[in-house]
Scaffold this motif. Structure first.
Motif, PDB file in Angstrom:
ATOM      1  N   THR A  25     -24.936 -10.594 -23.011  1.00  0.00           N
ATOM      2  CA  THR A  25     -26.006 -10.307 -22.066  1.00  0.00           C
ATOM      3  C   THR A  25     -25.373  -9.660 -20.846  1.00  0.00           C
ATOM      4  OG1 THR A  25     -27.278 -12.206 -22.821  1.00  0.00           O
ATOM      5  CG2 THR A  25     -27.826 -11.315 -20.648  1.00  0.00           C
ATOM      6  N   LEU A  26     -25.864  -8.485 -20.470  1.00  0.00           N
ATOM      7  CA  LEU A  26     -25.292  -7.772 -19.328  1.00  0.00           C
ATOM      8  C   LEU A  26     -26.343  -7.582 -18.247  1.00  0.00           C
ATOM      9  CD1 LEU A  26     -23.185  -5.026 -21.106  1.00  0.00           C
ATOM     10  CD2 LEU A  26     -22.395  -7.132 -20.070  1.00  0.00           C
ATOM     11  N   HIS A  27     -25.927  -7.781 -17.019  1.00  0.00           N
ATOM     12  CA  HIS A  27     -26.782  -7.568 -15.856  1.00  0.00           C
ATOM     13  C   HIS A  27     -26.176  -6.425 -15.054  1.00  0.00           C
ATOM     14  CE1 HIS A  27     -28.553 -11.456 -16.799  1.00  0.00           C
ATOM     15  NE2 HIS A  27     -27.310 -11.888 -16.949  1.00  0.00           N
ATOM     16  N   VAL A  28     -26.993  -5.458 -14.675  1.00  0.00           N
ATOM     17  CA  VAL A  28     -26.515  -4.328 -13.892  1.00  0.00           C
ATOM     18  C   VAL A  28     -27.267  -4.306 -12.570  1.00  0.00           C
ATOM     19  CG1 VAL A  28     -26.204  -1.824 -13.801  1.00  0.00           C
ATOM     20  CG2 VAL A  28     -26.014  -3.022 -15.996  1.00  0.00           C
ATOM     21  N   ASP A  29     -26.511  -4.290 -11.489  1.00  0.00           N
ATOM     22  CA  ASP A  29     -27.086  -4.280 -10.141  1.00  0.00           C
ATOM     23  C   ASP A  29     -26.558  -3.056  -9.395  1.00  0.00           C
ATOM     24  OD1 ASP A  29     -28.132  -4.841  -7.641  1.00  0.00           O
ATOM     25  OD2 ASP A  29     -26.791  -6.536  -7.259  1.00  0.00           O
ATOM     26  N   VAL A  30     -27.389  -2.011  -9.356  1.00  0.00           N
ATOM     27  CA  VAL A  30     -27.074  -0.791  -8.622  1.00  0.00           C
ATOM     28  C   VAL A  30     -28.347  -0.377  -7.901  1.00  0.00           C
ATOM     29  CG1 VAL A  30     -26.207   1.573  -8.752  1.00  0.00           C
ATOM     30  CG2 VAL A  30     -25.493  -0.077 -10.479  1.00  0.00           C
ATOM     31  N   ASN A  55     -12.525  -5.535 -22.183  1.00  0.00           N
ATOM     32  CA  ASN A  55     -11.613  -6.665 -21.987  1.00  0.00           C
ATOM     33  C   ASN A  55     -12.364  -7.987 -21.996  1.00  0.00           C
ATOM     34  OD1 ASN A  55      -9.379  -5.023 -21.841  1.00  0.00           O
ATOM     35  ND2 ASN A  55      -9.202  -5.127 -19.617  1.00  0.00           N
ATOM     36  N   ALA A  56     -13.511  -8.025 -21.333  1.00  0.00           N
ATOM     37  CA  ALA A  56     -14.313  -9.254 -21.318  1.00  0.00           C
ATOM     38  C   ALA A  56     -14.730  -9.644 -22.728  1.00  0.00           C
ATOM     39  CB  ALA A  56     -15.547  -9.070 -20.428  1.00  0.00           C
ATOM     40  N   GLN A  57     -15.172  -8.670 -23.496  1.00  0.00           N
ATOM     41  CA  GLN A  57     -15.605  -8.943 -24.867  1.00  0.00           C
ATOM     42  C   GLN A  57     -14.438  -9.452 -25.711  1.00  0.00           C
ATOM     43  OE1 GLN A  57     -16.595  -5.501 -27.174  1.00  0.00           O
ATOM     44  NE2 GLN A  57     -17.657  -6.692 -28.744  1.00  0.00           N
ATOM     45  N   LEU A  58     -13.292  -8.823 -25.589  1.00  0.00           N
ATOM     46  CA  LEU A  58     -12.159  -9.158 -26.446  1.00  0.00           C
ATOM     47  C   LEU A  58     -11.433 -10.438 -26.043  1.00  0.00           C
ATOM     48  CD1 LEU A  58     -10.528  -5.633 -26.885  1.00  0.00           C
ATOM     49  CD2 LEU A  58     -11.897  -6.902 -28.560  1.00  0.00           C
ATOM     50  N   HIS A  59     -11.392 -10.738 -24.742  1.00  0.00           N
ATOM     51  CA  HIS A  59     -10.494 -11.783 -24.278  1.00  0.00           C
ATOM     52  C   HIS A  59     -11.158 -12.986 -23.618  1.00  0.00           C
ATOM     53  CE1 HIS A  59      -7.291  -9.029 -25.203  1.00  0.00           C
ATOM     54  NE2 HIS A  59      -7.767  -8.138 -24.371  1.00  0.00           N
ATOM     55  N   SER A  60     -12.361 -12.838 -23.088  1.00  0.00           N
ATOM     56  CA  SER A  60     -12.900 -13.911 -22.245  1.00  0.00           C
ATOM     57  C   SER A  60     -13.666 -14.985 -23.001  1.00  0.00           C
ATOM     58  CB  SER A  60     -13.820 -13.320 -21.170  1.00  0.00           C
ATOM     59  OG  SER A  60     -15.075 -12.958 -21.724  1.00  0.00           O
ATOM     60  N   GLY A  61     -14.246 -14.612 -24.128  1.00  0.00           N
ATOM     61  CA  GLY A  61     -15.114 -15.548 -24.823  1.00  0.00           C
ATOM     62  C   GLY A  61     -16.484 -15.676 -24.175  1.00  0.00           C
ATOM     63  N   SER A  62     -16.748 -14.871 -23.161  1.00  0.00           N
ATOM     64  CA  SER A  62     -18.018 -14.921 -22.438  1.00  0.00           C
ATOM     65  C   SER A  62     -19.120 -14.229 -23.222  1.00  0.00           C
ATOM     66  CB  SER A  62     -17.868 -14.231 -21.075  1.00  0.00           C
ATOM     67  OG  SER A  62     -19.078 -14.272 -20.357  1.00  0.00           O
ATOM     68  N   LYS A  63     -20.293 -14.767 -23.147  1.00  0.00           N
ATOM     69  CA  LYS A  63     -21.466 -14.135 -23.758  1.00  0.00           C
ATOM     70  C   LYS A  63     -22.311 -13.428 -22.706  1.00  0.00           C
ATOM     71  CE  LYS A  63     -20.772 -15.204 -27.982  1.00  0.00           C
ATOM     72  NZ  LYS A  63     -20.304 -14.138 -28.848  1.00  0.00           N
ATOM     73  N   GLU A  64     -21.792 -13.373 -21.468  1.00  0.00           N
ATOM     74  CA  GLU A  64     -22.541 -12.783 -20.372  1.00  0.00           C
ATOM     75  C   GLU A  64     -21.573 -12.100 -19.411  1.00  0.00           C
ATOM     76  OE1 GLU A  64     -25.777 -14.231 -17.012  1.00  0.00           O
ATOM     77  OE2 GLU A  64     -24.977 -15.656 -18.459  1.00  0.00           O
ATOM     78  N   ALA A  65     -22.012 -10.992 -18.837  1.00  0.00           N
ATOM     79  CA  ALA A  65     -21.216 -10.291 -17.836  1.00  0.00           C
ATOM     80  C   ALA A  65     -22.162  -9.541 -16.904  1.00  0.00           C
ATOM     81  CB  ALA A  65     -20.234  -9.327 -18.492  1.00  0.00           C
ATOM     82  N   SER A  66     -21.630  -9.139 -15.770  1.00  0.00           N
ATOM     83  CA  SER A  66     -22.441  -8.376 -14.828  1.00  0.00           C
ATOM     84  C   SER A  66     -21.641  -7.210 -14.271  1.00  0.00           C
ATOM     85  CB  SER A  66     -22.944  -9.267 -13.697  1.00  0.00           C
ATOM     86  OG  SER A  66     -21.859  -9.749 -12.938  1.00  0.00           O
ATOM     87  N   ILE A  67     -22.390  -6.171 -13.931  1.00  0.00           N
ATOM     88  CA  ILE A  67     -21.837  -4.992 -13.264  1.00  0.00           C
ATOM     89  C   ILE A  67     -22.597  -4.858 -11.951  1.00  0.00           C
ATOM     90  CG2 ILE A  67     -21.499  -2.492 -13.323  1.00  0.00           C
ATOM     91  CD1 ILE A  67     -21.785  -2.687 -16.402  1.00  0.00           C
ATOM     92  N   ARG A  68     -21.859  -4.750 -10.865  1.00  0.00           N
ATOM     93  CA  ARG A  68     -22.487  -4.594  -9.551  1.00  0.00           C
ATOM     94  C   ARG A  68     -21.794  -3.443  -8.838  1.00  0.00           C
ATOM     95  NH1 ARG A  68     -21.320  -7.318  -4.383  1.00  0.00           N
ATOM     96  NH2 ARG A  68     -23.186  -7.188  -3.112  1.00  0.00           N
ATOM     97  N   VAL A  69     -22.585  -2.524  -8.294  1.00  0.00           N
ATOM     98  CA  VAL A  69     -22.023  -1.405  -7.546  1.00  0.00           C
ATOM     99  C   VAL A  69     -22.678  -1.383  -6.176  1.00  0.00           C
ATOM    100  CG1 VAL A  69     -21.521   1.060  -7.519  1.00  0.00           C
ATOM    101  CG2 VAL A  69     -21.790  -0.109  -9.706  1.00  0.00           C
ATOM    102  N   VAL A  70     -21.844  -1.372  -5.140  1.00  0.00           N
ATOM    103  CA  VAL A  70     -22.313  -1.372  -3.760  1.00  0.00           C
ATOM    104  C   VAL A  70     -21.669  -0.200  -3.032  1.00  0.00           C
ATOM    105  CG1 VAL A  70     -22.390  -2.675  -1.610  1.00  0.00           C
ATOM    106  CG2 VAL A  70     -22.526  -3.884  -3.792  1.00  0.00           C
TER     107      VAL A  70
END
Length: 136
Positions: A25-30, A55-70
Motif C-alpha cells: 500500500t503506497l501513500h503519495v503526498d505532493v 529497497n523497501a520491497q526487497l529488504h524491509s518486509g513492509s506492506k506499506e510505504a509513503s512518498i512525500r514531496v515538499v
C-alpha cells in the motif's frame, strides 16, 4: 511521462503501478500546485523514489510505504518511508548498502543536494534534499 507531466504526476503514476506489482500500500503526498523543477532535478528525485521503494520491497518486509514531496522557497525534499524492520546498525547486508544507496547519494551530490538515511527497528526513511537554484 516524467518529461510530459512532471514529478508530482509521475510519482503518483509510478506509485499506483508499483503498488499493484508489489502488493504494498503506497501513500503519495505532493501538493497539487507543486509545479515543475529542472529536468535533472525531476529525474534525480524520481529515480531516488524508485530505488527507495524497490529497497523497501526487497529488504524491509513492509506492506506499506509513503512518498512525500515538499517544496519551499529554497529547496525540495523527497521522503520515502517504509514501516518494516529497518536496517541493522552496521547497515545490513552488503546488498542493502550497495549500488542502490550509493547511486541515490551520487545523484543528489551531482545536483548539490544530499541523501539522508534514517532507520529504526520499525522502518526506514530515505530523504533526498535538493537546493532550488533558479527553479520556477
Amino acid at each position: 511521462l516524467l518529461e510530459e507531466v512532471g514529478l508530482a504526476a509521475a510519482l503518483k503514476w509510478f506509485a499506483d503501478g508499483f503498488a499493484g506489482r508489489s502488493n504494498m500500500t503506497l501513500h503519495v503526498d505532493v501538493a497539487h500546485d507543486f509545479g515543475r523543477l529542472s529536468e535533472d532535478a525531476e529525474t534525480a528525485l524520481f529515480r531516488v523514489a524508485q530505488e527507495a521503494l524497490v529497497n523497501a520491497q526487497l529488504h524491509s518486509g513492509s506492506k506499506e510505504a509513503s512518498i512525500r514531496v515538499v517544496r519551499d522557497h529554497d529547496q525540495v525534499t523527497l521522503e520515502v518511508t517504509d514501516y518494516g524492520q529497518g536496517m541493522r546498525e552496521d547497515g545490513g547486508s552488503a546488498h542493502q548498502v550497495g549500488v542502490g544507496l550509493q547511486s541515490m547519494k551520487e545523484r543528489m551530490r551531482q545536483l548539490g543536494g544530499r541523501l539522508e538515511l534514517l532507520s529504526t527497528p520499525t522502518g526506514t526513511m530515505v530523504r533526498a534534499i535538493l537546493p532550488l537554484r533558479g527553479e520556477s
